[in-house]
Design an enzyme around this catalytic site. Structure first.
Site, PDB file in Angstrom:
ATOM      1  CG  ASP A 110      47.874  46.619 -21.777  1.00  0.00           C
ATOM      2  OD1 ASP A 110      47.205  47.343 -22.566  1.00  0.00           O
ATOM      3  OD2 ASP A 110      47.333  45.335 -22.624  1.00  0.00           O
ATOM      4  CG  ASP A 124      42.495  47.433 -22.162  1.00  0.00           C
ATOM      5  OD1 ASP A 124      42.406  48.139 -23.030  1.00  0.00           O
ATOM      6  OD2 ASP A 124      43.635  46.895 -21.473  1.00  0.00           O
TER       7      ASP A 124
END
Length: 146
Positions: A110, A124
C-alpha cells in the site's frame, strides 16, 4: 474489451507497487502535498486497514472465491448492463492485483497516504469503485429482465 480493462488495472497496480518497492524502504514516506498527501510504503499483511493479519490463508481463499464468482458472472457479460460490466472489470482487476501480492509476497503493498485514512493502493481503488458500481446497478437500476 473488458478483459483489456482487467489486464490494464492489474498492470497499473503491479507497476506502481513495483516502483514503490524498488525505490523506497518499508515505512518510508515522501511528501507530495504537505499535510495532505504522501507516498508511504506499507507492507500490509492483513485485510482492509491492516486488520486480521494472521488470517492470510482466509483472505487468499475468499479472494479466490470472489474471483471465481466474478468470472462466472463475467461469462454472462453480454447480457449485463454497462455499469455491471464496468464494476466487474474493476473488481476483478483489483482483486487479482492484491491476490498476486498476497501469493508472491505474503502481504499487500500500500502507498497512497492521506493521513486521515488508512494507506491504500490502485487495486483497492478499483475494488471500491467496482463494488460501488455493482451495488448502484443492483439497488438503484436493477438488472434487466431477460
Amino acid at each position: 474489451m473488458y478483459i483489456l480493462g482487467i489486464i490494464a488495472i492489474f498492470l497499473l497496480d503491479f507497476s506502481t507497487k513495483y516502483c514503490v518497492a524498488k525505490f523506497m524502504l518499508p515505512g518510508a514516506s515522501h511528501i507530495v502535498i504537505k499535510n495532505f498527501f504522501y507516498i508511504t510504503y506499507i507492507q500490509n499483511p492483513g485485510a482492509a486497514f491492516g486488520v486480521l493479519a494472521a488470517y492470510r490463508p482466509v483472505f487468499v481463499a475468499v479472494t479466490c472465491a470472489l474471483l471465481a464468482t466474478a468470472l462466472f458472472f463475467y461469462r454472462k457479460l453480454r447480457k449485463l448492463p454497462p455499469l455491471m460490466k464496468t464494476g466487474l472489470t474493476l473488481l476483478i482487476g483489483g482483486a487479482a492485483g492484491n491476490l498476486a501480492d498476497r501469493l508472491t509476497l505474503g502481504y499487500v503493498i500500500d502507498f497512497f497516504d492521506f493521513r486521515f485514512w488508512p494507506v491504500f493502493n490502485i487495486a483497492d481503488i478499483a475494488i471500491v469503485c467496482g463494488v460501488f458500481l455493482i451495488i448502484y446497478q443492483l439497488s438503484i437500476k436493477g438488472l434487466p429482465k431477460d
